[in-house]
Design a protein around this motif. Sequence first.
Motif, PDB file in Angstrom:
ATOM      1  N   UNK A   1      10.788  12.260  37.203  1.00  0.00           N
ATOM      2  CA  UNK A   1      10.397  11.693  36.157  1.00  0.00           C
ATOM      3  C   UNK A   1      11.343  10.554  35.910  1.00  0.00           C
ATOM      4  N   UNK A   2      12.710  10.828  35.924  1.00  0.00           N
ATOM      5  CA  UNK A   2      13.689   9.792  35.673  1.00  0.00           C
ATOM      6  C   UNK A   2      13.592   8.717  36.838  1.00  0.00           C
ATOM      7  N   UNK A   3      13.466   9.056  38.027  1.00  0.00           N
ATOM      8  CA  UNK A   3      13.243   7.956  39.029  1.00  0.00           C
ATOM      9  C   UNK A   3      11.913   7.149  38.912  1.00  0.00           C
ATOM     10  N   UNK A   4      10.984   7.728  38.394  1.00  0.00           N
ATOM     11  CA  UNK A   4       9.607   7.051  38.019  1.00  0.00           C
ATOM     12  C   UNK A   4      10.008   5.982  37.077  1.00  0.00           C
ATOM     13  N   UNK A   5      10.716   6.573  35.850  1.00  0.00           N
ATOM     14  CA  UNK A   5      11.042   5.733  34.813  1.00  0.00           C
ATOM     15  C   UNK A   5      11.646   4.310  35.263  1.00  0.00           C
ATOM     16  N   UNK A   6      12.610   4.229  36.016  1.00  0.00           N
ATOM     17  CA  UNK A   6      13.111   3.077  36.481  1.00  0.00           C
ATOM     18  C   UNK A   6      12.131   2.185  36.982  1.00  0.00           C
ATOM     19  N   UNK A   7      11.163   2.673  38.065  1.00  0.00           N
ATOM     20  CA  UNK A   7      10.316   1.981  38.672  1.00  0.00           C
ATOM     21  C   UNK A   7       9.324   1.382  37.601  1.00  0.00           C
ATOM     22  N   UNK A   8       8.760   2.173  36.493  1.00  0.00           N
ATOM     23  CA  UNK A   8       7.948   1.775  35.727  1.00  0.00           C
ATOM     24  C   UNK A   8       8.596   0.692  34.697  1.00  0.00           C
ATOM     25  N   UNK A   9       9.802   0.814  34.392  1.00  0.00           N
ATOM     26  CA  UNK A   9      10.576  -0.466  33.493  1.00  0.00           C
ATOM     27  C   UNK A   9      10.606  -1.691  34.655  1.00  0.00           C
ATOM     28  N   UNK A  10      10.806  -1.623  35.863  1.00  0.00           N
ATOM     29  CA  UNK A  10      10.816  -2.966  36.700  1.00  0.00           C
ATOM     30  C   UNK A  10       9.342  -3.414  36.439  1.00  0.00           C
ATOM     31  N   UNK A  11       8.308  -2.752  36.263  1.00  0.00           N
ATOM     32  CA  UNK A  11       7.005  -3.439  36.152  1.00  0.00           C
ATOM     33  C   UNK A  11       6.537  -3.482  34.848  1.00  0.00           C
ATOM     34  N   UNK A  12       7.412  -3.596  33.837  1.00  0.00           N
ATOM     35  CA  UNK A  12       7.162  -3.752  32.412  1.00  0.00           C
ATOM     36  C   UNK A  12       6.257  -4.992  32.122  1.00  0.00           C
ATOM     37  N   UNK A  13       6.261  -6.048  32.543  1.00  0.00           N
ATOM     38  CA  UNK A  13       5.425  -7.283  32.062  1.00  0.00           C
ATOM     39  C   UNK A  13       3.968  -6.821  32.305  1.00  0.00           C
ATOM     40  N   UNK A  14       3.297  -7.814  31.422  1.00  0.00           N
ATOM     41  CA  UNK A  14       1.520  -7.567  31.141  1.00  0.00           C
ATOM     42  C   UNK A  14       1.088  -7.950  32.738  1.00  0.00           C
ATOM     43  N   UNK A  15       1.713  -8.917  33.590  1.00  0.00           N
ATOM     44  CA  UNK A  15       1.078  -9.148  34.579  1.00  0.00           C
ATOM     45  C   UNK A  15       1.299  -8.145  35.874  1.00  0.00           C
ATOM     46  N   UNK A  16       1.934  -7.052  35.519  1.00  0.00           N
ATOM     47  CA  UNK A  16       2.166  -6.036  36.280  1.00  0.00           C
ATOM     48  C   UNK A  16       1.210  -4.821  36.031  1.00  0.00           C
ATOM     49  N   UNK A  17       0.337  -4.887  35.275  1.00  0.00           N
ATOM     50  CA  UNK A  17      -0.727  -3.663  34.941  1.00  0.00           C
ATOM     51  C   UNK A  17      -1.154  -3.000  36.254  1.00  0.00           C
ATOM     52  N   UNK A  18      -1.917  -3.819  37.269  1.00  0.00           N
ATOM     53  CA  UNK A  18      -2.454  -3.215  38.385  1.00  0.00           C
ATOM     54  C   UNK A  18      -1.274  -2.448  39.235  1.00  0.00           C
ATOM     55  N   UNK A  19      -0.018  -3.096  39.334  1.00  0.00           N
ATOM     56  CA  UNK A  19       0.843  -2.432  39.888  1.00  0.00           C
ATOM     57  C   UNK A  19       1.350  -1.203  39.317  1.00  0.00           C
ATOM     58  N   UNK A  20       1.633  -1.239  38.017  1.00  0.00           N
ATOM     59  CA  UNK A  20       1.779  -0.151  37.534  1.00  0.00           C
ATOM     60  C   UNK A  20       0.883   1.069  37.579  1.00  0.00           C
ATOM     61  N   UNK A  21      -0.526   0.892  37.634  1.00  0.00           N
ATOM     62  CA  UNK A  21      -1.436   1.748  37.684  1.00  0.00           C
ATOM     63  C   UNK A  21      -1.464   2.498  39.128  1.00  0.00           C
TER      64      UNK A  21
END
Length: 318
Positions: A44-64
């Motif tokens: 989970x901690x490792x995933x959170x780092x990656x989610x934080x790097x994709x925080x912008x609205x334009x990254x919605x698809x990448x987050x999914x």
Amino acid sequence: MRVPSRSPGQRPGPPAAPARRRPRGPVRPPAATGPDLDAYRQAVAELLVEVGALASASSTKARQVLIDQRLREPALAAVLDATPQGLVGARETLLLEMARYQPNTRSSAADLTALVRIYLLSRVDVMWWREAATFLTDIEVRHSVELVDLDWLRRRDLLNFRYTGQPRNLVGRGVRALRRRMLPDATPRTAGLLFRRARREVVALLNDLGREFAAVTPAGTPPLWVTSLVRSAEHQYRLRRLGYAAMVPSGHCLGWAADLEMQWFDHFGVRDTLAGLLLDRQRCGEINVVDEGQAWHICLAPTATARLRRAYEAEMGI
């Protein structure tokens, strides 16, 4: 803790209210074996780092795509697949929570990363208690024989922690608002407990934590402060409509979770001390801990219930 004197044979205990539904009986704890929770929390901690790097609205698809791929990894999938929703249901719920997320001052999820952290770490609760019945309505919480009255215990000096209840009327809300203006740091800024009730095992856990916290903090430090305990599913959805990060399903609605004030203890220099106590108990497998910012969420592990039930009965003289 001062225990009031009583005559031989007298047994303290809050008067039991009649149950509105057929008693559900004792919960059978799941087997002690299960997924590797250390590996799960690390993933989970490792995933959170990656989610934080994709925080912008334009990254919605990448987050999914990221969530879809990472939740299938063995360390994460093992826990999520063991929850009532299963891996697919947990994944879809998380993606829906992320799509609906709107930051607001009420929510403990300050951003999307916090939302993902709270959701995923709280799944340990529902995995542990997947066979437990949910308290569906406010009436069920108020009348359940599985819960005890905290006000009754507090009047008899049988609690080692503090809490406040939600004001019951407009006058009460006005008095609280005035106190906050006059003494803004005298107490935590919390709405208080709607239901001043808890499972016996949770009371024993909080009493134990309260004693330990008092023993390792300087004189004058306020006692452990509880901001939330049992909730009904009805109330959980009410909180969601108000904008709180109230996850579903939740350990609160099963009666096995509590939220502890953390931020307020910064005023006394002991926040890290309390955090250390909670994380030590998590490492021992007694509780699950979720950092929710101002308060930390904890949930009792099924394997600790027998010891804490005995501790409660010993404290109450039962």
